[in-house]
Design a protein around this motif. Sequence first.
Motif, PDB file in Angstrom:
ATOM      1  N   SER A 286       0.698  -1.347  -0.146  1.00 35.86           N
ATOM      2  CA  SER A 286       0.061  -0.016  -0.076  1.00 35.86           C
ATOM      3  C   SER A 286       0.981   1.135  -0.173  1.00 35.86           C
ATOM      4  O   SER A 286       1.968   1.098   0.541  1.00 35.86           O
TER       5      SER A 286
ATOM      6  N   PRO B 122       0.265   5.882   0.472  1.00 36.97           N
ATOM      7  CA  PRO B 122      -0.656   6.928   0.717  1.00 36.97           C
ATOM      8  C   PRO B 122      -1.075   7.480  -0.597  1.00 36.97           C
ATOM      9  O   PRO B 122      -0.571   7.435  -1.692  1.00 36.97           O
ATOM     10  N   ASP B 123      -2.236   8.082  -0.433  1.00 34.98           N
ATOM     11  CA  ASP B 123      -2.935   9.082  -1.696  1.00 34.98           C
ATOM     12  C   ASP B 123      -1.650   9.966  -2.124  1.00 34.98           C
ATOM     13  O   ASP B 123      -1.116  10.485  -1.550  1.00 34.98           O
TER      14      ASP B 123
ATOM     15  N   GLN C 121      -1.917  12.628  -3.425  1.00 35.24           N
ATOM     16  CA  GLN C 121      -2.307  13.989  -3.486  1.00 35.24           C
ATOM     17  C   GLN C 121      -1.467  14.400  -1.832  1.00 35.24           C
ATOM     18  O   GLN C 121      -0.845  15.329  -1.982  1.00 35.24           O
TER      19      GLN C 121
END
Length: 225
Positions: free
Chosen positions: A9, A11-12, A14
Amino acid sequence: MKDIIRRYSKPDPQIVEAFRSIGTATVYEAAGQMGNMDPAIKPVFLGARVCGTAVTVKCRVGDNLMLHKAVTVAGPGDVLVVNIGNDLGIGAWGEILATAAKVRGIAGLVIDGAVRDSESYIKHDFPVFSRGVSVGAPSKQHRGTINHPIVCGNVLVEPGDIILGDADGVVVVPKGRALEVLQASLERERRENALMEQLRNGETTLELLGLNAVLERLGLTEEEE
């Protein structure tokens, strides 16, 4: 478990991008004074800055085979974060690898070890943070791991963690805390900007930070002006 992990995974994007303009010192403070790597890991050239998500690499001491493999695993916006056993005897990364990494959009390198061809990174605009510089030659004979948890600069780094580096050093933001730390960093920036405006208007840090009370409690004495 496989030596090389490709599914993990992040993070986003943005959120990652929002960290780009924030200094490492601010992020470190906002994170609760956590995540700062050993200050011996420094930018190789003046002005180097990096912001991206970690691809972690564990190499055998004296061997950079897994760095060559890692360049083919990492992609745009990734930062290679490397444990090579604090080995300063060999330059585990050089201009050839920097060229290959730049072509793939890799954002930079953080290595708890040494690199060489250090002047070339300015030409390639490829940020490198290392413990040292060495002309020593590495071998390419040993297996390691990619995208397993490692320790780099005395900090635990997981694949996908946010890596920030500038003139002050390198900070790791755990991916699970990314939004929390970003919000705290932005708020800290806001407070510091307000503080600096008050200083420009003639107030002092002693007044604004309540330090006069600390000095009084410590019994500090001084002559009259």
